[in-house]
Design an enzyme around this catalytic site. Structure first.
Site, PDB file in Angstrom:
ATOM      1  N   TRP A 244       1.083  -1.312  14.136  1.00 20.36           N
ATOM      2  CA  TRP A 244       1.115  -0.760  12.781  1.00 20.36           C
ATOM      3  C   TRP A 244       0.288   0.511  12.783  1.00 20.36           C
ATOM      4  O   TRP A 244      -0.877   0.465  13.045  1.00 20.36           O
ATOM      5  CB  TRP A 244       0.539  -1.759  11.773  1.00 20.36           C
ATOM      6  CG  TRP A 244       0.788  -1.300  10.366  1.00 20.36           C
ATOM      7  CD1 TRP A 244      -0.107  -0.741   9.507  1.00 20.36           C
ATOM      8  CD2 TRP A 244       2.043  -1.348   9.674  1.00 20.36           C
ATOM      9  NE1 TRP A 244       0.500  -0.425   8.314  1.00 20.36           N
ATOM     10  CE2 TRP A 244       1.818  -0.788   8.396  1.00 20.36           C
ATOM     11  CE3 TRP A 244       3.323  -1.798  10.016  1.00 20.36           C
ATOM     12  CZ2 TRP A 244       2.839  -0.674   7.450  1.00 20.36           C
ATOM     13  CZ3 TRP A 244       4.326  -1.682   9.075  1.00 20.36           C
ATOM     14  CH2 TRP A 244       4.076  -1.123   7.805  1.00 20.36           C
TER      15      TRP A 244
ATOM     16  N   LYS B 156      -3.134   4.491  10.003  1.00 21.79           N
ATOM     17  CA  LYS B 156      -2.998   3.638  11.192  1.00 21.79           C
ATOM     18  C   LYS B 156      -1.914   4.143  12.134  1.00 21.79           C
ATOM     19  O   LYS B 156      -1.605   3.495  13.139  1.00 21.79           O
ATOM     20  CB  LYS B 156      -2.730   2.187  10.788  1.00 21.79           C
ATOM     21  CG  LYS B 156      -3.924   1.552  10.078  1.00 21.79           C
ATOM     22  CD  LYS B 156      -3.786   0.066   9.900  1.00 21.79           C
ATOM     23  CE  LYS B 156      -4.912  -0.493   9.055  1.00 21.79           C
ATOM     24  NZ  LYS B 156      -4.845  -0.088   7.635  1.00 21.79           N
TER      25      LYS B 156
ATOM     26  N   ASN C 124       7.720  -9.623   4.009  1.00 19.28           N
ATOM     27  CA  ASN C 124       6.487  -9.205   4.673  1.00 19.28           C
ATOM     28  C   ASN C 124       5.294  -9.799   3.940  1.00 19.28           C
ATOM     29  O   ASN C 124       5.127  -9.575   2.736  1.00 19.28           O
ATOM     30  CB  ASN C 124       6.351  -7.679   4.676  1.00 19.28           C
ATOM     31  CG  ASN C 124       5.094  -7.243   5.425  1.00 19.28           C
ATOM     32  OD1 ASN C 124       5.013  -7.415   6.640  1.00 19.28           O
ATOM     33  ND2 ASN C 124       4.116  -6.721   4.712  1.00 19.28           N
ATOM     34  N   GLU C 125       4.489 -10.536   4.686  1.00 16.64           N
ATOM     35  CA  GLU C 125       3.220 -11.082   4.214  1.00 16.64           C
ATOM     36  C   GLU C 125       3.318 -11.799   2.874  1.00 16.64           C
ATOM     37  O   GLU C 125       2.527 -11.527   1.952  1.00 16.64           O
ATOM     38  CB  GLU C 125       2.149  -9.982   4.172  1.00 16.64           C
ATOM     39  CG  GLU C 125       1.861  -9.404   5.540  1.00 16.64           C
ATOM     40  CD  GLU C 125       0.575  -8.586   5.595  1.00 16.64           C
ATOM     41  OE1 GLU C 125       0.062  -8.196   4.537  1.00 16.64           O
ATOM     42  OE2 GLU C 125       0.080  -8.348   6.722  1.00 16.64           O
TER      43      GLU C 125
ATOM     44  N   TYR D  70      -5.221  -8.220  11.952  1.00 16.77           N
ATOM     45  CA  TYR D  70      -6.075  -7.024  12.007  1.00 16.77           C
ATOM     46  C   TYR D  70      -7.502  -7.375  12.432  1.00 16.77           C
ATOM     47  O   TYR D  70      -8.459  -6.856  11.866  1.00 16.77           O
ATOM     48  CB  TYR D  70      -6.051  -6.330  10.637  1.00 16.77           C
ATOM     49  CG  TYR D  70      -4.721  -5.655  10.355  1.00 16.77           C
ATOM     50  CD1 TYR D  70      -4.482  -4.344  10.758  1.00 16.77           C
ATOM     51  CD2 TYR D  70      -3.695  -6.341   9.717  1.00 16.77           C
ATOM     52  CE1 TYR D  70      -3.262  -3.727  10.516  1.00 16.77           C
ATOM     53  CE2 TYR D  70      -2.472  -5.727   9.475  1.00 16.77           C
ATOM     54  CZ  TYR D  70      -2.261  -4.422   9.872  1.00 16.77           C
ATOM     55  OH  TYR D  70      -1.051  -3.824   9.631  1.00 16.77           O
TER      56      TYR D  70
ATOM     57  N   GLU E  96       2.382  -6.779  13.347  1.00 19.28           N
ATOM     58  CA  GLU E  96       1.497  -5.681  12.909  1.00 19.28           C
ATOM     59  C   GLU E  96       0.124  -5.877  13.527  1.00 19.28           C
ATOM     60  O   GLU E  96      -0.441  -6.976  13.454  1.00 19.28           O
ATOM     61  CB  GLU E  96       1.327  -5.671  11.379  1.00 19.28           C
ATOM     62  CG  GLU E  96       2.471  -5.091  10.610  1.00 19.28           C
ATOM     63  CD  GLU E  96       2.197  -4.989   9.104  1.00 19.28           C
ATOM     64  OE1 GLU E  96       1.026  -4.839   8.701  1.00 19.28           O
ATOM     65  OE2 GLU E  96       3.173  -5.074   8.337  1.00 19.28           O
TER      66      GLU E  96
ATOM     67  N   ASP F 295       0.809  -1.230   0.000  1.00 19.07           N
ATOM     68  CA  ASP F 295       0.000   0.000   0.000  1.00 19.07           C
ATOM     69  C   ASP F 295       0.840   1.278   0.000  1.00 19.07           C
ATOM     70  O   ASP F 295       0.413   2.304  -0.514  1.00 19.07           O
ATOM     71  CB  ASP F 295      -1.025   0.003   1.154  1.00 19.07           C
ATOM     72  CG  ASP F 295      -0.417   0.198   2.535  1.00 19.07           C
ATOM     73  OD1 ASP F 295       0.791  -0.075   2.706  1.00 19.07           O
ATOM     74  OD2 ASP F 295      -1.152   0.599   3.463  1.00 19.07           O
TER      75      ASP F 295
HETATM   76  C1  BDP Z   1      -0.524  -5.104   6.088  1.00 22.10           C
HETATM   77  C2  BDP Z   1       0.764  -4.687   5.403  1.00 22.10           C
HETATM   78  C3  BDP Z   1       1.078  -3.202   5.601  1.00 22.10           C
HETATM   79  C4  BDP Z   1      -0.185  -2.375   5.359  1.00 22.10           C
HETATM   80  C5  BDP Z   1      -1.223  -2.816   6.368  1.00 22.10           C
HETATM   81  C6  BDP Z   1      -2.508  -2.000   6.290  1.00 22.10           C
HETATM   82  O1  BDP Z   1       1.842  -5.457   5.868  1.00 22.10           O
HETATM   83  O2  BDP Z   1       2.128  -2.828   4.746  1.00 22.10           O
HETATM   84  O3  BDP Z   1       0.055  -1.012   5.425  1.00 22.10           O
HETATM   85  O4  BDP Z   1      -1.537  -4.154   6.104  1.00 22.10           O
HETATM   86  O5  BDP Z   1      -3.403  -2.426   5.543  1.00 22.10           O
HETATM   87  O6  BDP Z   1      -1.099  -6.144   5.399  1.00 22.10           O
HETATM   88  O7  BDP Z   1      -2.623  -0.991   6.938  1.00 22.10           O
END
Ligand code: BDP
Length: 611
Positions: A543, A562, A406-407, A462, A498, A157
């Site tokens: 995050w 965020k 990452n991910e 999340y 995160e 993103d």
């Molecule tokens: C995660 C990613 C991060 C994004 C975050 C988001 O690792 O880079 O900024 O989500 O959606 O999946 O805020």
């Protein structure tokens, strides 16, 4: 790769400032740049200008300036060092191509002695290319619009800032010189052990001296490798940094022909069972995933933000951060070394995941790992990214773990075949530090294929934001179920790499309303309640540290919100709650702390009860 430094045998000229600038045009660009534009170095170029054609440009951009070689350098090698050219760089001295490099966040250099003269001026041109494809790290796709414009899309993103975001240097070094230094430290009761190895450009005698923080010599040896012992050592500790320096001298008889000083700290890192140990003591990570991101400069390094961000980390009680999602400027790493902040150091391998194209179903429309999508060539680029990260950062005491992606889509076919050689490579290059990857929410303990290869389970979750939005009770149950699954399956430390909720500063509500300041706080509290119930938990990285710029998208309102701090570094309400928790934790695990029941009660604003 050694950082350029001024030493008794080396001189350093910084080339930052205003450079002539142009995008596109014929390439390679070797003549004088015919453009009225000037760009600041270091800075991403995207937000400097008002012209959207520059901001949205896909391809080469050109920076140019004149440089005079100091007149005293006639018997020296003249080196040109670019700290970062995002994502690909080409360096020309007058008309001659002297260096090419792929990878936007690691340095490269060229010996330009043959093309320049002491006291003479030359025209330095640096081309930078911002294109991302399925064989670059990070990956992306270039498409062409109906009216013929090239557009860049990518699987992360944060905005694809490009340019010369870090410093450019001219430096001198002797013909026979120190090429590389590797330092590995350990603690043996009160004695520090320092294993060193020095590479020189040609066989030559080498002498090394360990200097303490006052500059006094505390150990010395001859030879290109060996182990030194520092009695009564002062270890490097989180929150209490202490740095020694290894003075390396290349000799010709009695004469010192090259001298280079590498700072280091004496500390050990180890994963034992479900614990993460620094100097043999359990460490609990509190802090953030960050970004290099500020208004106007984009990803340009800025010492003022560096100082201020570390002040805020200290203010809020953060003891660590992850360099999400790429290696940060070397100035940042050195600052962390000097100020005792712990770093999880990440490659730019973000977005190896086509499952995100499937939305929250997590079902990829195309397989992530295949010859047509991310295959051998991608993995080779990824291997290079790991090699360059470790080559640059291996001697930083602040770095306690490598995060190699990452991910990624670690639950898909082919993930294990893709990652197994990369983990092996990382361990071969650095057998001393634990290795992790940040796990995407689609990869659960039931379907993830690679977690057993790594040392620490780093989870990005999340619940309460992308899943169970606005329903923190359901989110709490989901999160606990998820974490207990991982804890039950693997006997490894777990940390949340995160967790976060977009928050518009100034938006308030008495209910659990997403985007409000209250919701961000309640979301974090919910997460912390669950973390504190999981024994294998070793840390929490919210995050994100600050709001940051993203590409266009209906999920983003002028960027990702965020941040616990706004983009201009003002605290949102959650910052104060985090501060209360982290100051009390002091880098120790809550469940091992008798006060933890009390702590949780206080954070919720409820009467204090033991748990
Ligand atoms: C995660 C990613 C991060 C994004 C975050 C988001 O690792 O880079 O900024 O989500 O959606 O999946 O805020």
């Amino acid at each position: 790769m050694l950082k350029p430094r001024s030493t008794p045998t080396r001189e350093l000229v910084n080339l930052d400032g205003l450079w002539r600038f142009s995008v596109g045009g014929d390439q390679p660009w070797t003549g004088p740049l015919d453009s009225a534009l000037e760009a600041a170095v270091p800075a991403s170029y995207n937000d400097l200008f008002t012209d959207s054609a520059i901001r949205d440009h896909v391809g080469w951009a050109w920076y140019q300036r004149e440089v005079r070689v100091p007149r005293g350098w006639s018997s020296e090698r003249v080196m040109l060092r670019v700290d970062a050219a995002t994502h690909e760089g080409k360096v020309y001295v007058d008309g001659v191509l002297v260096a090419e490099h792929v990878g936007g966040y690691t340095p490269f250099e060229a010996d330009i002695t043959a093309h320049v003269g002491a006291g003479q001026e030359f025209r330095l041109t640096i081309g930078v290319n911002n294109e991302l494809t399925n064989t670059t790290i990070p990956p992306g796709t270039i498409t062409v619009t109906q009216d013929g414009r090239r557009q860049q899309t990518y699987l992360h993103d944060f905005y694809n800032y490009a340019g010369l975001a870090r410093s450019v240097w001219l430096y001198s070094r002797p013909a026979t010189h120190v090429q590389d230094v590797t330092i590995v430290t350990g603690l043996d009761a009160g004695t520090g052990t320092v294993e060193y190895s020095v590479q020189t450009s040609a066989p030559a005698p080498v002498r090394v001296v360990v200097l303490d923080a006052t500059g006094a010599s505390v150990a010395a040896a001859d030879g290109t490798s060996g182990t030194l012992r520092i009695p009564d050592v002062t270890p490097w500790r989180p929150g209490a940094a202490y740095l020694y320096a290894l003075l390396v001298e290349v000799l010709d008889g009695d004469q010192v022909v090259d001298s280079y000083t590498e700072p280091f700290g004496v500390r050990s890192v180890e994963v034992r069972g479900t614990e993460f140990l620094i100097n043999g003591e359990p460490f609990y990570f509190t802090g953030f995933g960050k970004h290099e991101d500020t208004p106007v400069r984009g990803k340009g390094h800025d010492d003022a933000y560096l100082v201020h961000d570390f002040q805020l980390l200290d203010w809020i009680g953060a003891n660590s951060f992850r360099t999400s999602h790429y290696p940060y400027a070397e100035e940042v790493m050195e600052f962390a070394d000097r100020h005792g902040i712990v770093v999880i150091d990440e490659t730019a391998a973000v977005g190896l995941n086509l499952a995100v194209e499937g939305g929250l179903t997590g079902v990829p429309p195309r397989p992530t790992f295949s010859p047509e999508t991310f295959g051998e060539a991608t993995r080779e680029a990824h291997a290079d990214a790991i090699r360059e990260l470790i080559a640059r950062d291996k001697n930083h005491p602040s770095v306690v773990m490598w995060c190699i992606a990452n991910e990624p889509s670690s639950h898909e076919d082919g993930a294990r075949e893709y990652f197994e050689p990369l983990v092996e490579l990382t361990r071969k290059l650095d057998p001393t530090r634990p290795v992790c990857y940040a796990t995407v929410i689609f990869a659960r303990h039931e379907n993830d294929r690679i977690a057993d290869l790594f040392d620490v389970l780093c989870l990005n979750r999340y619940y309460g934001w992308y899943v169970a939005t606005g329903d923190l009770a359901t989110a709490e149950a989901y999160l606990e179920h998820d974490l207990r699954g991982w804890a039950g399956k693997y006997h490894k430390p777990i940390m949340m790499s995160e967790y976060g909720a977009d928050t518009m500063p100034g938006l308030h509500s008495v209910w659990d309303t997403p985007w409000t300041e209250e919701y961000q706080r309640a979301y974090l509290d919910m997460n912390h309640r669950v973390f504190d119930r999981i024994d294998a938990f070793v840390g929490e990285h919210v995050w994100n540290f600050a709001d940051f710029q993203t590409s266009h998208g209906i999920h983003r309102v002028d960027g990702n919100k965020k941040g616990v701090f706004t983009r201009d570094r003002r605290p949102k309400a959650a910052a104060h709650a985090l501060r209360a928790r982290w100051k009390r934790l002091g880098g120790r695990k809550p469940s091992s702390d008798l006060q933890s029941g009390q702590l949780r009660g206080e954070e919720r604003g409820q009467p204090v009860r033991p748990s």
